[in-house]
Motif scaffolding. Structure first.
Motif, PDB file in Angstrom:
ATOM      1  N   TYR A 105      -9.675 -10.288   3.162  1.00 51.95           N
ATOM      2  CA  TYR A 105      -9.212 -10.836   4.438  1.00 51.95           C
ATOM      3  C   TYR A 105      -9.650 -12.291   4.588  1.00 51.95           C
ATOM      4  O   TYR A 105      -9.228 -12.974   5.514  1.00 51.95           O
ATOM      5  CB  TYR A 105      -9.747  -9.975   5.595  1.00 51.95           C
ATOM      6  CG  TYR A 105      -9.348  -8.514   5.435  1.00 51.95           C
ATOM      7  CD1 TYR A 105      -8.042  -8.104   5.700  1.00 51.95           C
ATOM      8  CD2 TYR A 105     -10.253  -7.566   4.960  1.00 51.95           C
ATOM      9  CE1 TYR A 105      -7.656  -6.784   5.512  1.00 51.95           C
ATOM     10  CE2 TYR A 105      -9.880  -6.244   4.770  1.00 51.95           C
ATOM     11  CZ  TYR A 105      -8.582  -5.862   5.047  1.00 51.95           C
ATOM     12  OH  TYR A 105      -8.199  -4.559   4.849  1.00 51.95           O
ATOM     13  N   GLN A 133     -11.082  11.198  -1.772  1.00 49.46           N
ATOM     14  CA  GLN A 133     -11.716   9.941  -2.189  1.00 49.46           C
ATOM     15  C   GLN A 133     -13.069  10.255  -2.845  1.00 49.46           C
ATOM     16  O   GLN A 133     -13.656  11.306  -2.615  1.00 49.46           O
ATOM     17  CB  GLN A 133     -11.907   9.027  -0.976  1.00 49.46           C
ATOM     18  CG  GLN A 133     -10.575   8.634  -0.336  1.00 49.46           C
ATOM     19  CD  GLN A 133     -10.721   7.705   0.854  1.00 49.46           C
ATOM     20  OE1 GLN A 133     -11.819   7.493   1.356  1.00 49.46           O
ATOM     21  NE2 GLN A 133      -9.610   7.178   1.324  1.00 49.46           N
ATOM     22  N   LYS A 193     -12.764   0.032  -5.154  1.00 48.84           N
ATOM     23  CA  LYS A 193     -12.788  -0.179  -3.709  1.00 48.84           C
ATOM     24  C   LYS A 193     -13.785   0.748  -3.048  1.00 48.84           C
ATOM     25  O   LYS A 193     -13.736   1.936  -3.356  1.00 48.84           O
ATOM     26  CB  LYS A 193     -11.389   0.096  -3.162  1.00 48.84           C
ATOM     27  CG  LYS A 193     -11.275  -0.033  -1.676  1.00 48.84           C
ATOM     28  CD  LYS A 193      -9.888   0.343  -1.253  1.00 48.84           C
ATOM     29  CE  LYS A 193      -9.856   0.421   0.262  1.00 48.84           C
ATOM     30  NZ  LYS A 193      -8.643   0.966   0.748  1.00 48.84           N
ATOM     31  N   ASP A 210       0.866  -1.170   0.000  1.00 55.11           N
ATOM     32  CA  ASP A 210       0.000   0.000   0.000  1.00 55.11           C
ATOM     33  C   ASP A 210       0.909   1.228   0.000  1.00 55.11           C
ATOM     34  O   ASP A 210       1.840   1.318   0.797  1.00 55.11           O
ATOM     35  CB  ASP A 210      -0.857  -0.008   1.274  1.00 55.11           C
ATOM     36  CG  ASP A 210      -1.905   1.088   1.273  1.00 55.11           C
ATOM     37  OD1 ASP A 210      -2.860   0.985   0.470  1.00 55.11           O
ATOM     38  OD2 ASP A 210      -1.795   2.032   2.075  1.00 55.11           O
ATOM     39  N   SER A 242     -12.577  -3.963   4.869  1.00 53.95           N
ATOM     40  CA  SER A 242     -12.740  -4.411   6.260  1.00 53.95           C
ATOM     41  C   SER A 242     -14.188  -4.410   6.748  1.00 53.95           C
ATOM     42  O   SER A 242     -14.607  -5.347   7.435  1.00 53.95           O
ATOM     43  CB  SER A 242     -11.869  -3.544   7.177  1.00 53.95           C
ATOM     44  OG  SER A 242     -12.217  -2.174   7.044  1.00 53.95           O
ATOM     45  N   ARG A 273     -12.167  12.217   4.389  1.00 50.71           N
ATOM     46  CA  ARG A 273     -11.378  12.071   3.169  1.00 50.71           C
ATOM     47  C   ARG A 273     -12.176  12.433   1.904  1.00 50.71           C
ATOM     48  O   ARG A 273     -11.808  12.057   0.806  1.00 50.71           O
ATOM     49  CB  ARG A 273     -10.880  10.630   3.030  1.00 50.71           C
ATOM     50  CG  ARG A 273     -10.062  10.111   4.211  1.00 50.71           C
ATOM     51  CD  ARG A 273      -9.116   9.008   3.760  1.00 50.71           C
ATOM     52  NE  ARG A 273      -8.655   8.143   4.831  1.00 50.71           N
ATOM     53  CZ  ARG A 273      -7.815   8.499   5.803  1.00 50.71           C
ATOM     54  NH1 ARG A 273      -7.374   9.735   5.861  1.00 50.71           N
ATOM     55  NH2 ARG A 273      -7.439   7.624   6.717  1.00 50.71           N
ATOM     56  N   PHE A 314     -10.757  -1.122   9.449  1.00 55.67           N
ATOM     57  CA  PHE A 314      -9.375  -0.982   8.994  1.00 55.67           C
ATOM     58  C   PHE A 314      -8.689   0.200   9.665  1.00 55.67           C
ATOM     59  O   PHE A 314      -7.527   0.117  10.065  1.00 55.67           O
ATOM     60  CB  PHE A 314      -9.349  -0.778   7.471  1.00 55.67           C
ATOM     61  CG  PHE A 314      -7.991  -0.449   6.904  1.00 55.67           C
ATOM     62  CD1 PHE A 314      -7.180  -1.449   6.402  1.00 55.67           C
ATOM     63  CD2 PHE A 314      -7.524   0.860   6.872  1.00 55.67           C
ATOM     64  CE1 PHE A 314      -5.927  -1.149   5.874  1.00 55.67           C
ATOM     65  CE2 PHE A 314      -6.279   1.167   6.346  1.00 55.67           C
ATOM     66  CZ  PHE A 314      -5.479   0.166   5.850  1.00 55.67           C
ATOM     67  N   ARG A 315      -9.396   1.304   9.779  1.00 51.25           N
ATOM     68  CA  ARG A 315      -8.759   2.505  10.350  1.00 51.25           C
ATOM     69  C   ARG A 315      -8.363   2.267  11.798  1.00 51.25           C
ATOM     70  O   ARG A 315      -7.380   2.818  12.274  1.00 51.25           O
ATOM     71  CB  ARG A 315      -9.668   3.708  10.186  1.00 51.25           C
ATOM     72  CG  ARG A 315      -9.700   4.132   8.732  1.00 51.25           C
ATOM     73  CD  ARG A 315     -10.489   5.388   8.514  1.00 51.25           C
ATOM     74  NE  ARG A 315     -10.642   5.618   7.089  1.00 51.25           N
ATOM     75  CZ  ARG A 315     -11.479   6.489   6.562  1.00 51.25           C
ATOM     76  NH1 ARG A 315     -12.213   7.242   7.354  1.00 51.25           N
ATOM     77  NH2 ARG A 315     -11.549   6.634   5.250  1.00 51.25           N
ATOM     78  N   LYS A 337     -11.514   4.738  -5.826  1.00 53.37           N
ATOM     79  CA  LYS A 337     -11.619   4.477  -4.391  1.00 53.37           C
ATOM     80  C   LYS A 337     -12.598   5.482  -3.793  1.00 53.37           C
ATOM     81  O   LYS A 337     -12.414   6.692  -3.937  1.00 53.37           O
ATOM     82  CB  LYS A 337     -10.249   4.612  -3.728  1.00 53.37           C
ATOM     83  CG  LYS A 337     -10.306   4.441  -2.224  1.00 53.37           C
ATOM     84  CD  LYS A 337      -8.931   4.437  -1.610  1.00 53.37           C
ATOM     85  CE  LYS A 337      -9.013   4.349  -0.102  1.00 53.37           C
ATOM     86  NZ  LYS A 337      -7.687   4.343   0.524  1.00 53.37           N
ATOM     87  N   CYS A 374      -1.421   7.982   5.018  1.00 50.55           N
ATOM     88  CA  CYS A 374      -2.300   8.155   6.196  1.00 50.55           C
ATOM     89  C   CYS A 374      -1.843   7.392   7.441  1.00 50.55           C
ATOM     90  O   CYS A 374      -2.088   7.833   8.553  1.00 50.55           O
ATOM     91  CB  CYS A 374      -3.749   7.841   5.856  1.00 50.55           C
ATOM     92  SG  CYS A 374      -4.039   6.129   5.380  1.00 50.55           S
ATOM     93  N   GLU A 375      -1.158   6.274   7.252  1.00 52.44           N
ATOM     94  CA  GLU A 375      -0.697   5.539   8.438  1.00 52.44           C
ATOM     95  C   GLU A 375       0.582   6.153   9.021  1.00 52.44           C
ATOM     96  O   GLU A 375       1.029   5.759  10.085  1.00 52.44           O
ATOM     97  CB  GLU A 375      -0.431   4.069   8.088  1.00 52.44           C
ATOM     98  CG  GLU A 375      -1.678   3.306   7.703  1.00 52.44           C
ATOM     99  CD  GLU A 375      -1.602   2.727   6.300  1.00 52.44           C
ATOM    100  OE1 GLU A 375      -0.593   2.086   5.971  1.00 52.44           O
ATOM    101  OE2 GLU A 375      -2.552   2.937   5.525  1.00 52.44           O
TER     102      GLU A 375
HETATM  103  C1  PBG Z   1      -5.472   3.965   2.907  1.00 53.82           C
HETATM  104  C2  PBG Z   1      -6.274   2.719   2.883  1.00 53.82           C
HETATM  105  C3  PBG Z   1      -7.483   2.476   3.530  1.00 53.82           C
HETATM  106  C4  PBG Z   1      -7.839   1.167   3.223  1.00 53.82           C
HETATM  107  C5  PBG Z   1      -6.841   0.654   2.414  1.00 53.82           C
HETATM  108  N1  PBG Z   1      -5.885   1.635   2.200  1.00 53.82           N
HETATM  109  C6  PBG Z   1      -8.258   3.301   4.455  1.00 53.82           C
HETATM  110  C7  PBG Z   1      -8.765   4.630   4.055  1.00 53.82           C
HETATM  111  O1  PBG Z   1      -8.708   5.042   2.900  1.00 53.82           O
HETATM  112  O2  PBG Z   1      -9.210   5.326   4.965  1.00 53.82           O
HETATM  113  C8  PBG Z   1      -9.072   0.469   3.693  1.00 53.82           C
HETATM  114  C9  PBG Z   1      -9.049  -1.013   3.616  1.00 53.82           C
HETATM  115  C10 PBG Z   1     -10.152  -1.692   4.330  1.00 53.82           C
HETATM  116  O3  PBG Z   1     -11.087  -1.068   4.887  1.00 53.82           O
HETATM  117  O4  PBG Z   1     -10.120  -2.932   4.376  1.00 53.82           O
HETATM  118  N2  PBG Z   1      -4.137   3.719   3.216  1.00 53.82           N
END
Ligand code: PBG
Length: 314
Positions: A303, A211, A238, A108, A264, A207, A194-195, A185, A112-113
């Motif tokens: 997953y 997005q 996505k 990825d 997720s 976002r 996920f977050r 996305k 953001c992380e």
């Molecule tokens: C951003 C990213 C996200 C996910 C994958 N890459 C989160 C977002 O955009 O806030 C979500 C994946 C998931 O929910 O399984 N790095």
């Protein structure tokens, strides 16, 4: 045409197979870590030293690829750990490629992380600034390439980032590294679990300025076309389950491989419903993934990948 299992097998149009699967993995700073993720049943945080063993299990199940997400030890305003040579993701790539050279490693590419504010880019005057972010994403992708990644997957939704990444890879002689772009996305509520897992919720706002609006479909086609033009090899839609129409339209229109991310929240809906005794987990899982493939996806990021692969190896 439905009267027996054999005739149903004979006329079945869509079959989910282990070759379609990509399994997401979370790697965090530390040692000896394999900790369950509270918000995502059945998923774990690993550290760079434990991730190769997990990757070996994934490979032994016949799954062709993993998708890595990183949780750094420290975050800052611009997310500089994202392109650190000894960053968590970079180390994890090396560990996995060394142990399992044939397993594809996808990463990825998103800030953001790694940013203290949790947004996917650098902030100027309270907003994510697109163009300087693209430069940082290119640095991040290049550092993954240097660590040995096979495919980079930008998920930030900045305009022009595929082009920046493609140029950085070409200039540094990483012509073989492919780009799987999160082309369409959406700003989705399905990313909630996920977050939590990635500790990447934005500290302010949301976002929706980068997005896509879930109400739009034509715009998704425009976004995908742009990313292909800029050099994407695989395009992604996505989330997946709530966006089957987008996958279907993309399939009709574009010839490159299409990936779909069963995110997720979609995963946890199936898990929670089964845990509450309301539905059969395995049957629901297979129905969801079959639907995503039937809509036109070639690659299923899920997953559930290990669970699906286990069914085939029974
Ligand atoms: C951003 C990213 C996200 C996910 C994958 N890459 C989160 C977002 O955009 O806030 C979500 C994946 C998931 O929910 O399984 N790095």
């Amino acid at each position: 045409m439905r009267s027996s299992p054999s005739i149903r097998r004979l006329v079945r149009e869509t079959v989910v197979g282990v070759d379609d699967l990509v399994y997401p993995l979370f790697v965090r700073e530390g040692e000896g870590i394999k900790e369950p993720i509270a918000s995502m049943t059945g998923c774990f945080h690993f550290s760079p030293d434990t991730i190769a063993a997990e990757a070996a299990e994934v490979a032994s199940l016949g799954i062709p690829a993993v998708l890595l997400f990183g949780l750094p030890g420290k975050k800052d305003e611009i997310g500089s750990e994202a392109w650190a040579e000894d960053g968590v993701v970079q180390r994890a790539i090396r560990e996995i490629k060394q142990a399992m050279p044939e397993l594809l490693v996808i990463t990825d590419v998103c800030l953001c992380e790694f940013t203290s504010h949790g947004h996917c880019g650098v902030i100027r005057e309270g907003k994510v600034d697109n163009d300087p972010t693209c430069e940082l994403l290119a640095k991040m992708a290049l550092s993954h390439a240097q660590a040995g990644v096979d495919i980079v997957a930008p998920s930030d939704m900045m305009d022009g980032r595929v082009k920046s990444i493609r140029e950085a890879l070409e200039e540094n002689d990483f012509k073989e590294v492919a780009i799987m772009s999160y082309a369409a996305k959406y700003a989705s509520a399905f990313y909630g679990p996920f977050r939590d897992a990635a500790e990447s919720a934005p500290a302010f706002g949301d976002r929706r300025a980068y997005q896509m609006d879930p109400a739009n479909s034509d715009q998704a086609m425009a976004e995908i076309a742009l990313d292909i033009q800029e050099g994407a090899d695989i395009v992604m839609v996505k989330p997946a389950l709530a966006y089957l129409d987008i996958i279907y339209r993309a399939r009709q229109r574009f010839d490159c491989p299409i990936a779909a991310y069963n995110v997720s929240g979609e995963y946890m809906m199936v898990k929670s419903s089964a845990a509450a005794g309301l539905s059969d987990e395995r049957a629901t899982m297979m129905e969801v993934l079959t639907a995503i493939k039937r809509a036109g996806a070639d690659i299923l990021i899920t997953y559930f990948a290990k669970d699906v692969a286990r069914i085939f190896s029974e």
